[in-house]
Design an enzyme around this catalytic site. Structure first.
Site, PDB file in Angstrom:
ATOM      1  CG  HIS A  34      -6.755  -4.012  -7.728  1.00 41.18           C
ATOM      2  ND1 HIS A  34      -7.356  -5.030  -7.795  1.00 41.18           N
ATOM      3  CD2 HIS A  34      -5.760  -4.109  -8.081  1.00 41.18           C
ATOM      4  CE1 HIS A  34      -6.220  -6.218  -8.855  1.00 41.18           C
ATOM      5  NE2 HIS A  34      -5.414  -5.108  -9.017  1.00 41.18           N
ATOM      6  CG  ASP A 147       3.031  -4.835  -9.461  1.00 42.94           C
ATOM      7  OD1 ASP A 147       3.008  -5.226 -10.542  1.00 42.94           O
ATOM      8  OD2 ASP A 147       1.682  -4.780  -9.126  1.00 42.94           O
ATOM      9  CD  GLN A 150       3.135  -1.441 -13.230  1.00 42.93           C
ATOM     10  OE1 GLN A 150       2.801  -2.172 -14.364  1.00 42.93           O
ATOM     11  NE2 GLN A 150       2.048  -1.028 -12.426  1.00 42.93           N
TER      12      GLN A 150
END
Ligand code: AMP
Length: 279
Positions: A34, A147, A150
């Site tokens: 992140h 991801d 995504q």
């Protein structure tokens, strides 16, 4: 760093942010993966907004919504250290009021892979991301290659709905032994944690085979499958070698860029990983 909860507070805080504004959407329990997105946003944008929201609509009833790890105080400390300007932590009631009835549905690119294994997952993802985009109005939004589907789905949504923003996809951040960082890694017991490096090693072996000249998608899928099946604690859910943009499975020879991706269970914990091969 300002932390806001309500939409009204967010709109108010958004007004004083200098453009370009970069948005990093997260479900919290932050790790270096992140933070790499926050750092990329910090480098490229005058203002950085992060959102923390464990989005219930992207979890199926049998998935881990209630046990999904959370630690808001630690997340805020980490975001502050990275120079984040604004953090939005909306509640479920703010994102999904009682009479909520509007959904974003991206079609083809949500059908295979994660979409096939997790019905309704991408409907939840696209709806919440659209709401984040509408509320924050970023100039750039940062997502992880971790991801991969995504990211492809969000790109499609941005194109189809004419959002005026740029999607930036950042590389996968891995632990020293190759395991892709994930908030879900804490579910693994010590033996599973050790075994989980098989994802990275099997993808790396397939990438090496490609570099050595192997072009048959099926051979690469087979190679990964055999490596995963050799690990007793791992249970392969799917292995895919697909066109990296459409995510359609490649039948014969790889031409251009392919996405090798998979989902593997260790006990109840489901891990995903992927690698891009070719160019
Ligand atoms: P999540 O909190 O799991 O929804 O993830 C928020 C964002 O961080 C998504 O765009 C993820 O793809 C990205 N992300 C998660 N893990 C990693 C990682 N290991 N490397 C890079 N990006 C990641």
């Amino acid at each position: 760093m300002k932390v806001v909860v309500s939409l009204e507070e967010l709109w108010e805080a958004r007004r004083s942010l200098k453009p370009p504004v970069g948005l990093v959407p997260t479900m919290g329990y932050l790790h270096e993966g992140h933070l790499s997105l926050v750092r990329a946003a910090r480098q490229e944008c005058a203002s950085v907004v992060a959102s923390i929201f464990v989005n219930p609509t992207q979890f199926s009833p049998t998935e881990d919504l209630s046990t999904y790890p959370r630690n808001l105080k630690r997340d805020l400390d980490l975001l502050e250290k990275e120079g984040t300007d604004l953090v939005w932590t909306p509640t479920e009631e703010i994102m999904y009021p009682a009479d909520f009835q509007t959904w974003i549905l991206v079609e083809e690119v949500t059908k295979p892979l994660e979409g096939a294994m997790r019905p309704g997952h991408f409907r939840g993802v696209t709806t919440v991301v659209a709401k984040l985009f509408n509320a924050v109005q970023p100039d750039k939004a940062y997502f992880g290659q971790k991801d991969a589907q995504q990211a492809a789905v969000i790109r499609q949504m941005v194109q189809d709905l004419s959002y005026k923003l740029q999607i930036v996809v950042c590389p996968i951040v891995r632990e020293a032994d190759g395991l892709a960082m994930s908030s879900r890694n804490i579910y693994l017991n010590p033996a599973e944690r050790m075994a989980a490096t098989v994802l990275y090693h099997s993808l790396s072996a397939a990438k090496q085979a490609y570099a050595d000249g192997e072009r048959q998608a099926d051979k690469l899928r087979q190679m990964v499958r055999q490596n995963i099946e050799a690990e007793p604690l791992a249970k392969l859910q799917y292995i895919s070698c697909a066109n990296s943009l459409t995510l359609r499975e490649i039948q014969d020879e790889i031409q251009g860029q392919a996405l090798l991706s998979m989902a593997v269970f260790f006990g109840k914990t489901r891990l995903i990983d992927n690698m891009l091969i070719g160019d």
